[in-house]
Design a protein around this motif. Structure first.
Motif, PDB file in Angstrom:
ATOM      1  N   ASP A   1      -0.126   2.766  12.172  1.00 44.42           N
ATOM      2  CA  ASP A   1      -0.371   1.725  13.166  1.00 44.42           C
ATOM      3  C   ASP A   1      -1.241   0.607  12.607  1.00 44.42           C
ATOM      4  N   ASN A   2      -2.196   0.948  11.734  1.00 48.24           N
ATOM      5  CA  ASN A   2      -2.993  -0.090  11.072  1.00 48.24           C
ATOM      6  C   ASN A   2      -2.113  -0.982  10.206  1.00 48.24           C
ATOM      7  N   MET A   3      -1.172  -0.369   9.498  1.00 49.67           N
ATOM      8  CA  MET A   3      -0.281  -1.138   8.621  1.00 49.67           C
ATOM      9  C   MET A   3       0.636  -2.044   9.440  1.00 49.67           C
ATOM     10  N   ALA A   4       1.137  -1.514  10.557  1.00 50.63           N
ATOM     11  CA  ALA A   4       2.016  -2.314  11.414  1.00 50.63           C
ATOM     12  C   ALA A   4       1.265  -3.524  11.970  1.00 50.63           C
ATOM     13  N   GLU A   5       0.038  -3.294  12.414  1.00 49.86           N
ATOM     14  CA  GLU A   5      -0.766  -4.389  12.975  1.00 49.86           C
ATOM     15  C   GLU A   5      -1.071  -5.446  11.923  1.00 49.86           C
TER      16      GLU A   5
ATOM     17  N   CYS B   1       7.154  -2.086   8.629  1.00 54.94           N
ATOM     18  CA  CYS B   1       6.184  -1.987   7.538  1.00 54.94           C
ATOM     19  C   CYS B   1       6.379  -0.733   6.704  1.00 54.94           C
ATOM     20  N   CYS B   2       6.775   0.357   7.372  1.00 51.87           N
ATOM     21  CA  CYS B   2       6.436   1.678   6.857  1.00 51.87           C
ATOM     22  C   CYS B   2       7.652   2.570   6.627  1.00 51.87           C
ATOM     23  N   TRP B   3       7.680   3.205   5.427  1.00 48.81           N
ATOM     24  CA  TRP B   3       8.852   3.970   5.002  1.00 48.81           C
ATOM     25  C   TRP B   3       8.399   5.233   4.273  1.00 48.81           C
ATOM     26  N   SER B   4       9.075   6.332   4.556  1.00 46.19           N
ATOM     27  CA  SER B   4       8.683   7.634   4.006  1.00 46.19           C
ATOM     28  C   SER B   4       9.588   8.057   2.858  1.00 46.19           C
ATOM     29  N   MET B   5       8.971   8.383   1.735  1.00 46.07           N
ATOM     30  CA  MET B   5       9.707   8.888   0.572  1.00 46.07           C
ATOM     31  C   MET B   5      10.217  10.313   0.833  1.00 46.07           C
ATOM     32  N   THR B   6       9.650  10.954   1.848  1.00 46.47           N
ATOM     33  CA  THR B   6       9.992  12.340   2.167  1.00 46.47           C
ATOM     34  C   THR B   6      10.934  12.381   3.361  1.00 46.47           C
ATOM     35  N   PRO B   7      11.939  13.239   3.335  1.00 47.10           N
ATOM     36  CA  PRO B   7      12.841  13.357   4.480  1.00 47.10           C
ATOM     37  C   PRO B   7      12.236  14.208   5.591  1.00 47.10           C
ATOM     38  N   SER B   8      13.003  14.417   6.631  1.00 47.78           N
ATOM     39  CA  SER B   8      12.578  15.255   7.753  1.00 47.78           C
ATOM     40  C   SER B   8      12.149  16.632   7.267  1.00 47.78           C
ATOM     41  N   PHE B   9      11.080  17.147   7.871  1.00 51.36           N
ATOM     42  CA  PHE B   9      10.597  18.483   7.536  1.00 51.36           C
ATOM     43  C   PHE B   9      11.373  19.592   8.251  1.00 51.36           C
ATOM     44  N   ASP B  10      12.405  19.229   8.997  1.00 55.17           N
ATOM     45  CA  ASP B  10      13.156  20.252   9.733  1.00 55.17           C
ATOM     46  C   ASP B  10      13.627  21.374   8.814  1.00 55.17           C
TER      47      ASP B  10
ATOM     48  N   MET C   1       1.524  -4.961   6.769  1.00 54.35           N
ATOM     49  CA  MET C   1       1.399  -4.554   5.367  1.00 54.35           C
ATOM     50  C   MET C   1       2.525  -3.600   4.981  1.00 54.35           C
ATOM     51  N   PRO C   2       3.323  -3.923   3.978  1.00 58.01           N
ATOM     52  CA  PRO C   2       4.329  -2.965   3.487  1.00 58.01           C
ATOM     53  C   PRO C   2       3.635  -1.680   3.018  1.00 58.01           C
ATOM     54  N   TYR C   3       4.177  -0.533   3.445  1.00 58.25           N
ATOM     55  CA  TYR C   3       3.491   0.744   3.204  1.00 58.25           C
ATOM     56  C   TYR C   3       4.524   1.828   2.970  1.00 58.25           C
ATOM     57  N   MET C   4       4.302   2.632   1.924  1.00 54.62           N
ATOM     58  CA  MET C   4       5.137   3.805   1.695  1.00 54.62           C
ATOM     59  C   MET C   4       4.257   5.041   1.616  1.00 54.62           C
ATOM     60  N   LEU C   5       4.775   6.137   2.154  1.00 58.87           N
ATOM     61  CA  LEU C   5       4.036   7.385   2.166  1.00 58.87           C
ATOM     62  C   LEU C   5       5.002   8.545   2.024  1.00 58.87           C
ATOM     63  N   ALA C   6       4.453   9.736   1.866  1.00 59.03           N
ATOM     64  CA  ALA C   6       5.273  10.953   1.805  1.00 59.03           C
ATOM     65  C   ALA C   6       4.601  11.975   2.729  1.00 59.03           C
ATOM     66  N   ALA C   7       4.816  13.263   2.469  1.00 57.90           N
ATOM     67  CA  ALA C   7       4.178  14.338   3.228  1.00 57.90           C
ATOM     68  C   ALA C   7       4.339  14.167   4.737  1.00 57.90           C
ATOM     69  N   THR C   8       3.893  15.151   5.477  1.00 55.61           N
ATOM     70  CA  THR C   8       3.858  15.161   6.953  1.00 55.61           C
ATOM     71  C   THR C   8       4.879  14.228   7.600  1.00 55.61           C
ATOM     72  N   SER C   9       6.134  14.359   7.231  1.00 54.40           N
ATOM     73  CA  SER C   9       7.145  13.429   7.739  1.00 54.40           C
ATOM     74  C   SER C   9       7.424  13.619   9.223  1.00 54.40           C
TER      75      SER C   9
ATOM     76  N   MET D   1       0.838  -1.194   0.000  1.00 54.58           N
ATOM     77  CA  MET D   1       0.000   0.000   0.000  1.00 54.58           C
ATOM     78  C   MET D   1       0.872   1.242   0.000  1.00 54.58           C
ATOM     79  N   LEU D   2       0.317   2.329  -0.540  1.00 57.94           N
ATOM     80  CA  LEU D   2       1.077   3.570  -0.619  1.00 57.94           C
ATOM     81  C   LEU D   2       0.139   4.758  -0.682  1.00 57.94           C
ATOM     82  N   THR D   3       0.713   5.929  -0.449  1.00 60.73           N
ATOM     83  CA  THR D   3      -0.024   7.180  -0.538  1.00 60.73           C
ATOM     84  C   THR D   3       0.961   8.337  -0.638  1.00 60.73           C
ATOM     85  N   GLY D   4       0.477   9.466  -1.139  1.00 54.99           N
ATOM     86  CA  GLY D   4       1.235  10.709  -0.988  1.00 54.99           C
ATOM     87  C   GLY D   4       0.991  11.212   0.424  1.00 54.99           C
ATOM     88  N   TYR D   5      -0.279  11.346   0.758  1.00 58.69           N
ATOM     89  CA  TYR D   5      -0.717  11.595   2.128  1.00 58.69           C
ATOM     90  C   TYR D   5      -2.146  11.091   2.245  1.00 58.69           C
TER      91      TYR D   5
END
Length: 417
Positions: free
Chosen positions: A120-124, A151-160, A127-135, A107-111
């Motif tokens: 947390d749903n994906m971890a439970e 499960c979960c990995w962000s295509m976007t780096p830290s928003f710092d 489910m492999p999951y990739m997302l971006a935004a709101t890092s 599963m994936l999303t931009g946001y």
């Protein structure tokens, strides 16, 4: 051995024995599977322009792979869960529907939710999951216990860098004599959502630490905003050197700019994210000329990274429209999954797929993608995913910072002259 692994083994035996000669080549696909990829996207609601890009980018990658014969005979199908207005109820409904399909293996999303609670749903569900935004929200969930969120990995780096680098960028322009800062005053307007508010709060902190005065500090309710004139009246009462709006919805940001241009002040205008969406220029026309925005994880369109132009050209050829951040980004996410699947071998072996995703180290449209094992965010910096500043001029976007990748230089905004 999983059911899919056993199925795969049977196919290999059949194809490797004399019995295989009995079957024609046309019968082989009967043993192949269709692997579903689940996409969470705001296909309806105020962020529908982004949702359409999510879908187009992901579909383009899937179409390419299917046309190339798939992976180990498997082909792929995109299934979409509409998160609509991104409320918790709508996101939860979309997540549960996709997780309930036994053929969905990634599963994936931009946001989706902006707070990213669905991690947390994906971890439970494993489910492999990739997302971006709101890092920032991704990091807050994962960093306390990264081993629980393989499960979960962000295509976007830290928003710092979003919090700090606008201040640094503006002060660098002043130091180079490209703009004049009369008294270091800034107006900051935001929307009441996790993305916009987190960035505006970080900006306010950095500007204050650097000796700036915040003349306007306003937050509008999240959702459609069509009238910004009362806030703009406050901006004009005490003219700032810089005007910032972090509302990411292109329709809202466009309305803000169009109303600012009714009586512009001699202020540098910076708009967060929204100008990267093609719809923004359509809504603002010539008013967009001069506008500055930045991106973390956006396409790094420069001769030093030909991948960005390659993907952007594919997108425009396929859909007859320019891609914003997410069309290209979701295309790359699907290819990260395909790379991991080739390494893992079995789509149903989610653990192996997750591990393979975690080991990603490749050049993508946004730069070099490698994940921080402590936060599961993409690594940030000029040697990885840099923060990039763009300026729009006559409808064209030019990369103006960092200097290492720039394809043009900052021009004084027309209303500042």
């Amino acid at each position: 051995m999983t059911h899919r692994s056993a199925h795969r083994r049977i196919r290999q035996i059949l194809l490797g024995t004399a019995l295989a000669t009995v079957f024609s080549a046309a019968s082989i696909p009967a043993f192949a599977d269709v692997v579903k990829i689940g996409l969470l996207a705001p296909l309806t609601g105020p962020a529908a322009a982004d949702g359409q890009e999510f879908q187009r980018g992901a579909q383009m990658a899937i179409d390419e792979m299917n046309e190339a014969g798939g992976i180990d005979g498997d082909t792929f199908e995109l299934v979409v869960g509409d998160v609509k207005d991104q409320s918790s109820g709508n996101v939860t409904s979309a997540v549960e529907r996709l997780l309930g399909d036994p053929d969905v293996h990634f599963m994936l999303t931009g946001y989706a939710s902006l707070t990213n609670f669905e991690i947390d749903n994906m971890a439970e569900a494993g489910m492999p999951y990739m997302l971006a935004a709101t890092s920032q929200q991704t990091r807050d969930i994962i960093a306390p216990s990264p081993e629980d969120y393989m499960c979960c990995w962000s295509m976007t780096p830290s928003f710092d860098a979003y919090n700090t680098d606008v201040t640094l960028f503006v002060e660098k322009l002043a130091a180079e004599g490209k703009i004049t800062l009369k008294d270091k005053k800034v107006a900051i307007i935001s929307s009441d959502n996790a993305y916009s508010k987190t960035i505006s709060e970080g900006m306010k902190k950095t500007f204050a630490e650097n000796g700036w005065t915040i003349t306007v500090d306003e937050i509008v309710p999240f959702g459609e905003v069509t009238d910004w004139r009362s806030i703009l009246a406050k901006v004009r009462e005490n003219v700032p050197d810089v005007v910032i709006n972090t509302d990411y919805l292109p329709g809202n940001s466009a309305s803000f700019l169009n109303q600012f241009m009714e009586q512009p002040t001699k202020s540098l205008v910076f708009l967060q994210y929204a100008p990267s969406v093609p719809e923004f220029v359509e809504l603002t026309g010539k008013n967009s000329t001069g506008i500055i925005y930045n991106l973390l994880g956006g396409a790094l369109t420069t001769p030093k990274n030909p991948r960005a132009e390659e993907v952007a050209t594919k997108f425009k050829t396929k859909y007859g429209a320019e891609s914003g951040t997410y069309g290209i980004g979701l295309y790359e996410m699907v290819h990260v999954y395909f790379d991991a699947l080739k390494k893992a071998g079995d789509p149903a072996d989610h653990e192996a797929v997750m591990k393979a995703i975690s080991e990603t180290d490749k050049q993508v449209a946004a730069g070099r993608l490698k994940f921080d094992p402590e936060t599961h965010l993409a690594m940030q910096g000029d040697d990885f995913i840099p923060i990039t500043f763009f300026q729009i001029w006559d409808g064209e976007r030019t990369l103006i910072s960092p200097a290492k990748y720039a394809t043009g230089e900052f021009k004084i905004q027309p209303w500042m002259e």
